[in-house]
Scaffold this motif. Structure first.
Motif, PDB file in Angstrom:
ATOM      1  N   UNK A  49     -22.542  22.854  11.084  1.00  0.00           N
ATOM      2  CA  UNK A  49     -23.705  24.577  10.337  1.00  0.00           C
ATOM      3  C   UNK A  49     -25.080  24.883  10.883  1.00  0.00           C
ATOM      4  N   UNK A  50     -25.407  24.581  11.855  1.00  0.00           N
ATOM      5  CA  UNK A  50     -26.209  25.189  12.372  1.00  0.00           C
ATOM      6  C   UNK A  50     -25.545  25.511  13.751  1.00  0.00           C
ATOM      7  N   UNK A  51     -24.163  25.764  13.606  1.00  0.00           N
ATOM      8  CA  UNK A  51     -24.191  26.371  15.218  1.00  0.00           C
ATOM      9  C   UNK A  51     -24.434  25.768  16.217  1.00  0.00           C
ATOM     10  N   UNK A  52     -24.394  23.998  16.200  1.00  0.00           N
ATOM     11  CA  UNK A  52     -24.903  23.879  17.846  1.00  0.00           C
ATOM     12  C   UNK A  52     -23.265  23.319  18.403  1.00  0.00           C
ATOM     13  N   UNK A  53     -22.042  23.440  18.082  1.00  0.00           N
ATOM     14  CA  UNK A  53     -20.566  22.572  18.270  1.00  0.00           C
ATOM     15  C   UNK A  53     -20.942  22.851  19.715  1.00  0.00           C
ATOM     16  N   UNK A  54     -20.825  24.505  20.600  1.00  0.00           N
ATOM     17  CA  UNK A  54     -20.959  24.164  21.794  1.00  0.00           C
ATOM     18  C   UNK A  54     -21.556  23.331  23.002  1.00  0.00           C
ATOM     19  N   UNK A  55     -22.477  22.483  22.145  1.00  0.00           N
ATOM     20  CA  UNK A  55     -23.364  22.428  22.928  1.00  0.00           C
ATOM     21  C   UNK A  55     -22.563  20.724  23.185  1.00  0.00           C
ATOM     22  N   UNK A  56     -22.522  19.840  22.010  1.00  0.00           N
ATOM     23  CA  UNK A  56     -21.175  19.093  21.866  1.00  0.00           C
ATOM     24  C   UNK A  56     -20.169  18.842  22.976  1.00  0.00           C
ATOM     25  N   UNK A  57     -19.158  19.862  22.637  1.00  0.00           N
ATOM     26  CA  UNK A  57     -17.854  19.849  23.476  1.00  0.00           C
ATOM     27  C   UNK A  57     -17.574  20.721  24.702  1.00  0.00           C
ATOM     28  N   UNK A  58     -19.237  21.163  25.153  1.00  0.00           N
ATOM     29  CA  UNK A  58     -19.391  22.077  26.281  1.00  0.00           C
ATOM     30  C   UNK A  58     -18.943  23.815  26.105  1.00  0.00           C
ATOM     31  N   UNK A  59     -18.947  23.893  25.343  1.00  0.00           N
ATOM     32  CA  UNK A  59     -18.771  25.475  25.409  1.00  0.00           C
ATOM     33  C   UNK A  59     -19.804  25.999  25.862  1.00  0.00           C
ATOM     34  N   UNK A  92     -32.024  27.747  25.719  1.00  0.00           N
ATOM     35  CA  UNK A  92     -30.483  26.662  26.137  1.00  0.00           C
ATOM     36  C   UNK A  92     -31.037  25.008  25.780  1.00  0.00           C
ATOM     37  N   UNK A  93     -31.949  25.198  26.789  1.00  0.00           N
ATOM     38  CA  UNK A  93     -33.134  23.840  27.254  1.00  0.00           C
ATOM     39  C   UNK A  93     -33.362  23.022  25.801  1.00  0.00           C
ATOM     40  N   UNK A  94     -34.033  23.744  24.298  1.00  0.00           N
ATOM     41  CA  UNK A  94     -34.866  23.474  23.965  1.00  0.00           C
ATOM     42  C   UNK A  94     -33.852  23.218  22.661  1.00  0.00           C
ATOM     43  N   UNK A  95     -32.444  24.115  22.367  1.00  0.00           N
ATOM     44  CA  UNK A  95     -31.537  23.541  21.278  1.00  0.00           C
ATOM     45  C   UNK A  95     -30.641  22.098  22.020  1.00  0.00           C
ATOM     46  N   UNK A  96     -30.656  22.107  23.338  1.00  0.00           N
ATOM     47  CA  UNK A  96     -29.844  20.923  23.330  1.00  0.00           C
ATOM     48  C   UNK A  96     -30.949  19.654  23.756  1.00  0.00           C
ATOM     49  N   UNK A  97     -32.360  20.075  24.048  1.00  0.00           N
ATOM     50  CA  UNK A  97     -32.532  18.650  23.441  1.00  0.00           C
ATOM     51  C   UNK A  97     -33.257  18.050  21.824  1.00  0.00           C
TER      52      UNK A  97
END
Length: 101
Positions: A49-59, A92-97
């Motif tokens: 829902x927060x469009x953060x899947x790419x961080x989880x799956x490496x995309x 990117x770093x902010x969203x990842x953290x």
């Protein structure tokens, strides 16, 4: 590249954050051995829902941390070796953290 505004849910209110993700997730129950699948579905739904899947799956790959300052302004040849922190990397770093926390 400029990021599009991202919808985030905080305290049951919709907020729009530009170039930044506000991610807050509180499950109605604690994770234990008996409720993993339910907990996982709740967490993944919030991540999607927060469009953060790419961080989880490496995309969502981290952009270069530094870029030549000539990427943003005209400079003289003498200044061409100067590098600045890439704004896209900062986002990117902010969203990842945020997701990691």
């Amino acid at each position: 590249m400029v990021s599009e505004p991202i919808m985030a849910i905080t305290n049951n209110q919709n907020t729009v954050a530009t170039n930044q993700t506000t991610f807050s997730f509180i499950t109605p129950f604690k994770l234990d051995r008996s409720n993993y699948m339910l907990w996982k579905n709740q967490v993944l739904a919030s991540i999607r829902g927060n469009r953060l899947e790419g961080y989880i799956y490496g995309a969502k790959i981290a952009p270069n941390r530094f870029i030549a300052s000539s990427s943003f302004a005209e400079i003289t040849a003498a200044d061409s070796s100067q590098q600045i922190e890439n704004p896209e990397y900062t986002i990117w770093r902010s969203q990842d953290q945020t997701l990691l926390s």
